[in-house]
Scaffold this motif. Structure first.
Motif, PDB file in Angstrom:
ATOM      1  N   GLN A   1       0.852  -1.192   0.000  1.00  0.00           N
ATOM      2  CA  GLN A   1       0.000   0.000   0.000  1.00  0.00           C
ATOM      3  C   GLN A   1       0.886   1.240   0.000  1.00  0.00           C
ATOM      4  N   ASP A  28      -6.148   1.875  -6.569  1.00  0.00           N
ATOM      5  CA  ASP A  28      -6.782   2.841  -5.660  1.00  0.00           C
ATOM      6  C   ASP A  28      -7.507   3.923  -6.464  1.00  0.00           C
ATOM      7  N   SER A  91      -7.112  11.261  -0.498  1.00  0.00           N
ATOM      8  CA  SER A  91      -7.143   9.869  -0.072  1.00  0.00           C
ATOM      9  C   SER A  91      -8.022   9.102  -1.034  1.00  0.00           C
ATOM     10  N   MET A  98      -9.871  -0.511   3.508  1.00  0.00           N
ATOM     11  CA  MET A  98      -8.707   0.308   3.778  1.00  0.00           C
ATOM     12  C   MET A  98      -8.652   1.498   2.839  1.00  0.00           C
ATOM     13  N   VAL A 100      -5.931   4.909   1.535  1.00  0.00           N
ATOM     14  CA  VAL A 100      -4.538   5.335   1.407  1.00  0.00           C
ATOM     15  C   VAL A 100      -4.540   6.842   1.186  1.00  0.00           C
TER      16      VAL A 100
ATOM     17  N   GLU B  48      -1.051   8.823   7.554  1.00  0.00           N
ATOM     18  CA  GLU B  48      -0.789   7.395   7.343  1.00  0.00           C
ATOM     19  C   GLU B  48      -1.918   6.581   7.957  1.00  0.00           C
ATOM     20  N   TRP B  49      -2.491   5.697   7.165  1.00  0.00           N
ATOM     21  CA  TRP B  49      -3.591   4.843   7.604  1.00  0.00           C
ATOM     22  C   TRP B  49      -3.057   3.734   8.496  1.00  0.00           C
ATOM     23  N   GLY B  51      -5.421   1.506  10.649  1.00  0.00           N
ATOM     24  CA  GLY B  51      -6.384   0.419  10.594  1.00  0.00           C
ATOM     25  C   GLY B  51      -7.743   0.865  11.078  1.00  0.00           C
ATOM     26  N   TYR B  61      -6.229  -3.987   9.062  1.00  0.00           N
ATOM     27  CA  TYR B  61      -4.990  -3.273   9.365  1.00  0.00           C
ATOM     28  C   TYR B  61      -4.173  -3.000   8.114  1.00  0.00           C
ATOM     29  N   ASN B  62      -3.491  -1.855   8.121  1.00  0.00           N
ATOM     30  CA  ASN B  62      -2.499  -1.561   7.103  1.00  0.00           C
ATOM     31  C   ASN B  62      -1.405  -2.625   7.205  1.00  0.00           C
ATOM     32  N   SER B  64       1.538  -2.526   6.667  1.00  0.00           N
ATOM     33  CA  SER B  64       2.779  -1.988   7.223  1.00  0.00           C
ATOM     34  C   SER B  64       2.828  -2.119   8.743  1.00  0.00           C
ATOM     35  N   ARG B  66       0.685  -4.545  10.427  1.00  0.00           N
ATOM     36  CA  ARG B  66      -0.140  -5.685  10.816  1.00  0.00           C
ATOM     37  C   ARG B  66       0.446  -6.500  11.955  1.00  0.00           C
TER      38      ARG B  66
END
Lengths: 110, 119
Positions: A1, A28, A91, A98, A100, B48-49, B51, B61-62, B64, B66
């Protein structure tokens, strides 16, 4: 991602228009019509300005508009005002519940 | 008017676990068509995402994060929480909680809370 790509900065004089671009991928931005834009003044909560590519929440001036072509979305601010100076983030939905974000663009009103 | 408020320690030591709670007021966390998420912003960097979680307890969850992240919900308290383990200085950030639409659009945000990782 991976993060969406935005220019680090943009600027314009009061009354002018400025466009900020946000580039993603077919996973995305290009894959969904669920691009959003946020205005962020430091120390405050981000504010949703555009959702679903081009829709404005209630209360957002129509000076703010959004569009998308392929993997790139854009936010245009027309009739720039001093209070528009802020950081702007795009975004996109990325599947699997999810999202981004982009890296953010600092908009300066000259 | 829906409001979200983050709470938790502002300072965490390296290798320890960061724990934050988001309290939702002005509306119920037990709603369909929305979920509840955590987003962060390291100093000088972008959003930054991390979760999100549905009131049912299903979490996402992202990748990155998890292996280090857990998000859970307490519907009786109208709260959801974040735990991030084995933190390093790179986890220093302003952490936001948010309500998310079904297509992961944060439409309501908390004010954010700064968490610093330092010994």
């Amino acid at each position: 991602q991976s993060a969406l790509t935005q220019p680090p900065s943009a600027s314009g004089s009061p009354g002018q228009s400025v466009t900020i671009y946000c580039t993603g991928t077919s996973s995305d931005v290009g894959g969904y019509n669920y691009v959003s834009w946020y205005q962020h003044h430091p120390g405050k909560a981000p504010k949703l300005m555009i959702y679903e590519v081009s829709k404005r929440p209630s209360g957002v001036p129509d000076r703010f508009s959004g569009s998308k072509s392929g993997n790139t979305a854009s936010l245009t601010v027309s009739g720039l005002q001093a209070e528009d100076e802020a950081d702007y983030y795009c975004s996109s939905y990325a599947g699997g519940n999810m999202g981004v974000f982009g890296g953010g663009t600092k908009l300066t009103v000259l | 008017q829906l409001q979200l408020q983050e709470s938790g320690p502002g300072l965490v030591k390296p290798s320890e676990t960061l724990s934050l709670t988001c309290t939702v007021s002005g509306g119920s966390i037990n709603i369909n068509n929305y979920h509840w998420g955590w987003i962060r912003q390291p100093p000088g960097k972008g959003l930054e995402w991390i979760g999100s979680i549905f009131y049912s307890g299903s979490a996402y969850y992202n990748p990155s994060f998890r292996s280090r992240v857990t998000i859970f919900v307490d519907t009786s308290k109208n709260q959801f929480s974040l735990k991030l383990s084995s933190v390093t200085a790179a986890d220093t950030a302003v952490y936001y909680c948010a309500r998310l639409t079904m297509v992961a659009v944060p439409d309501y945000w908390g004010q954010g809370t700064l968490v610093t990782v330092s010994s």
